[in-house]
Design a protein around this motif. Structure first.
Motif, PDB file in Angstrom:
ATOM      1  N   UNK A   1     -18.057  40.458  85.323  1.00  0.00           N
ATOM      2  CA  UNK A   1     -19.396  39.955  85.676  1.00  0.00           C
ATOM      3  C   UNK A   1     -19.968  40.644  86.917  1.00  0.00           C
ATOM      4  N   UNK A   2     -19.121  40.910  87.908  1.00  0.00           N
ATOM      5  CA  UNK A   2     -19.593  41.592  89.120  1.00  0.00           C
ATOM      6  C   UNK A   2     -20.044  43.010  88.827  1.00  0.00           C
ATOM      7  N   UNK A   3     -19.242  43.727  88.047  1.00  0.00           N
ATOM      8  CA  UNK A   3     -19.579  45.107  87.699  1.00  0.00           C
ATOM      9  C   UNK A   3     -20.861  45.155  86.857  1.00  0.00           C
ATOM     10  N   UNK A   4     -20.969  44.218  85.914  1.00  0.00           N
ATOM     11  CA  UNK A   4     -22.133  44.180  85.031  1.00  0.00           C
ATOM     12  C   UNK A   4     -23.420  43.965  85.839  1.00  0.00           C
ATOM     13  N   UNK A   5     -23.374  43.053  86.785  1.00  0.00           N
ATOM     14  CA  UNK A   5     -24.552  42.778  87.614  1.00  0.00           C
ATOM     15  C   UNK A   5     -24.929  44.011  88.439  1.00  0.00           C
ATOM     16  N   UNK A   6     -23.934  44.706  88.963  1.00  0.00           N
ATOM     17  CA  UNK A   6     -24.218  45.894  89.783  1.00  0.00           C
ATOM     18  C   UNK A   6     -24.877  46.977  88.937  1.00  0.00           C
ATOM     19  N   UNK A   7     -24.367  47.165  87.722  1.00  0.00           N
ATOM     20  CA  UNK A   7     -24.929  48.175  86.821  1.00  0.00           C
ATOM     21  C   UNK A   7     -26.368  47.806  86.445  1.00  0.00           C
ATOM     22  N   UNK A   8     -26.616  46.523  86.300  1.00  0.00           N
ATOM     23  CA  UNK A   8     -27.966  46.039  85.965  1.00  0.00           C
ATOM     24  C   UNK A   8     -28.926  46.250  87.144  1.00  0.00           C
ATOM     25  N   UNK A   9     -28.443  46.066  88.352  1.00  0.00           N
ATOM     26  CA  UNK A   9     -29.308  46.100  89.536  1.00  0.00           C
ATOM     27  C   UNK A   9     -29.560  47.494  90.089  1.00  0.00           C
ATOM     28  N   UNK A  10     -28.595  48.384  89.960  1.00  0.00           N
ATOM     29  CA  UNK A  10     -28.731  49.679  90.625  1.00  0.00           C
ATOM     30  C   UNK A  10     -29.872  50.500  90.017  1.00  0.00           C
ATOM     31  N   UNK A  11     -30.582  51.215  90.906  1.00  0.00           N
ATOM     32  CA  UNK A  11     -31.651  52.108  90.440  1.00  0.00           C
ATOM     33  C   UNK A  11     -31.177  53.558  90.511  1.00  0.00           C
ATOM     34  N   UNK A  12     -30.355  53.868  91.507  1.00  0.00           N
ATOM     35  CA  UNK A  12     -29.907  55.257  91.670  1.00  0.00           C
ATOM     36  C   UNK A  12     -28.453  55.493  91.227  1.00  0.00           C
ATOM     37  N   UNK A  13     -27.792  54.462  90.681  1.00  0.00           N
ATOM     38  CA  UNK A  13     -26.422  54.626  90.193  1.00  0.00           C
ATOM     39  C   UNK A  13     -25.374  54.749  91.283  1.00  0.00           C
ATOM     40  N   UNK A  14     -25.777  54.462  92.541  1.00  0.00           N
ATOM     41  CA  UNK A  14     -24.809  54.541  93.653  1.00  0.00           C
ATOM     42  C   UNK A  14     -24.456  53.130  94.123  1.00  0.00           C
ATOM     43  N   UNK A  15     -23.198  52.774  93.870  1.00  0.00           N
ATOM     44  CA  UNK A  15     -22.761  51.384  94.062  1.00  0.00           C
ATOM     45  C   UNK A  15     -21.609  51.335  95.063  1.00  0.00           C
ATOM     46  N   UNK A  16     -21.744  50.491  96.063  1.00  0.00           N
ATOM     47  CA  UNK A  16     -20.650  50.260  97.005  1.00  0.00           C
ATOM     48  C   UNK A  16     -19.808  49.084  96.539  1.00  0.00           C
ATOM     49  N   UNK A  17     -18.505  49.130  96.834  1.00  0.00           N
ATOM     50  CA  UNK A  17     -17.627  47.990  96.543  1.00  0.00           C
ATOM     51  C   UNK A  17     -16.796  47.738  97.791  1.00  0.00           C
ATOM     52  N   UNK A  18     -16.828  46.520  98.293  1.00  0.00           N
ATOM     53  CA  UNK A  18     -15.932  46.188  99.398  1.00  0.00           C
ATOM     54  C   UNK A  18     -14.914  45.177  98.906  1.00  0.00           C
ATOM     55  N   UNK A  19     -13.699  45.251  99.445  1.00  0.00           N
ATOM     56  CA  UNK A  19     -12.626  44.371  98.989  1.00  0.00           C
ATOM     57  C   UNK A  19     -11.393  44.552  99.852  1.00  0.00           C
TER      58      UNK A  19
END
Lengths: 273, 273
Positions: free
Chosen positions: B103-121
């Motif tokens: 679900x987290x990955x899916x939301x990020x893919x839906x929201x990103x406009x430039x395809x550059x996604x940060x992940x903190x953990x």
């Protein structure tokens, strides 16, 4: 074991994780001729939240492992295991076994002038009152003030010991204790010696800071000499490091606090012992 | 199970410890009629340093326990178990099982406009690249920048989330990531929603912050509706909390983050399942 072989045999040191390296560091400094085998139970850390029954079981397994390395004496460099398993291990083991709580408590009792002693440690250590009990056996009228500092361990483990954040956290946790009239304070967690200079600065000259890691190495030295078990002078000491999980992270941390270069840490399946 | 009984049955939620409570909180908010049984594996936390084999074994035991509570669906509210055990659990279990990573990955893919996604953990989550793999399955050209923040979990657990120290630690860990041109960032650890407003403030409007806890509750809601398994509206939902160790500490933390009053947490010997 032959006497000379026994003298050459290593000291076994164990802890629930990496904290016991501060004790190891003091042994390296004060007994530079002794060989050391260290075991860190990184798969089952922290011990503070486990039952007494489990702590004894874990400690027995580690003693069995250390004995396969032919150690001549064992230092339980973990406050929780020292408090909960030491008596059992001493009864069951034919070599000397030392903890860190008694040497720390003994030093505090020796140093205090007004009988008011502070102890800082993890929540589990403070809640157990392990230092209070041992101090009161030695000095029945002692007033012991325990103060948990739960963020100190992660701060040290994540490399913030020298950062100004450490200063702020010290102030948050210890401002109340500083207002009391304790004249002696025990660093009742094996990680805390890595914050020692900051804590000493914070308390100033009025409070004597006891480092159980240092006191334990001193008592180990005296014990080995008394029993004529000390390693002969000369030659290069060898150090071996074993953990039950995450060997790489351990090696990195060990290299950040030991002057000796830890090339590799070996993984042991401790449940097999 | 009869259809109506099935609708009334609770949702099972589990985590390696207390972090999954942020997911539980979102389920309580978005599905106020659902009953919940939560299990926190506080005796064996953290999962991040354990082997895949052990994570699967632990997860199987927890699923067996939750099934004794007659749950109708299971949410794996733990990043490590979601990444390592979800496929196995889905194959072996006759009720729906959801994780938090998808679900987290899916939301990020839906929201990103430039395809550059940060992940903190946590270090373990970032090293495993679990989010990177799932994101790339959905968006093959995505650029994913992982950034471990190891002190965030202890900061939150020790009650420093609203302290200015949290701000300083956020700046230390995330200043480099803020300089990149990511437009979306995933809070890839169940504790991090408790630092969400601070992190959002730090990144400003240019970066969309994805909270997998929120997204998971949304997907759970959709799934229950689609399968006609949602609890009927009305009545008061019941919440039960179980842990494998340190129930009191868990209750204290739960009460600090849930609006529902957690009166007691029950202890389960999970090794028996």
């Amino acid at each position: 074991m032959e006497i000379e072989n026994r003298k050459a045999a290593p000291i076994g040191v164990f802890d629930s994780g990496i904290g016991g390296l501060t004790v190891t560091r003091e042994i390296m400094r004060q007994l530079p001729d002794e060989n050391i085998v260290y075991f860190g139970d990184t798969a089952r850390v922290p011990y503070g939240s486990k039952s007494k029954e489990n702590i004894i079981r874990f400690s027995r397994q580690i003693v069995r492992f250390l004995k396969t390395c032919h150690v001549k004496a064992i230092v339980v460099a973990c406050n929780t295991a020292s408090a909960l398993a030491l008596d059992t291990l001493r009864q069951e083991t034919d070599i000397p076994v030392m903890g860190v709580v008694e040497p720390g408590a003994r030093a505090a009792v020796r140093e205090t002038r007004n009988g008011k002693i502070g102890v800082i440690g993890t929540e589990a250590t403070i809640r157990s009152e392990m230092y209070t009990q041992v101090i009161r056996r030695m000095l029945p009228d002692a007033e012991v003030i325990g103060n948990p500092c739960p963020l100190f361990v992660p701060l040290v483990e994540e490399g913030f010991a020298k950062h100004k954040i450490a200063e702020e956290v010290i102030d948050i946790y210890l401002s109340e204790l500083r207002k009391t009239d304790i004249d002696t304070m025990i660093l009742g967690c094996t990680h805390y010696p890595l914050l020692r200079s900051r804590i000493m600065e914070y308390f100033g000259d009025a409070v004597h800071i006891v480092n159980p890691a240092y006191e334990t190495a001193m008592e180990l030295k005296a014990m080995l000499e008394e029993k004529e078990m000390a390693h002969p002078v000369g030659g290069e000491a060898s150090y071996e490091f074993y953990v039950s999980d995450a060997a790489e992270k351990f090696t990195k941390f060990a290299n950040s606090i030991l002057t000796y270069d830890v090339a590799a840490t070996k993984l042991v399946n401790i449940e097999e012992y």
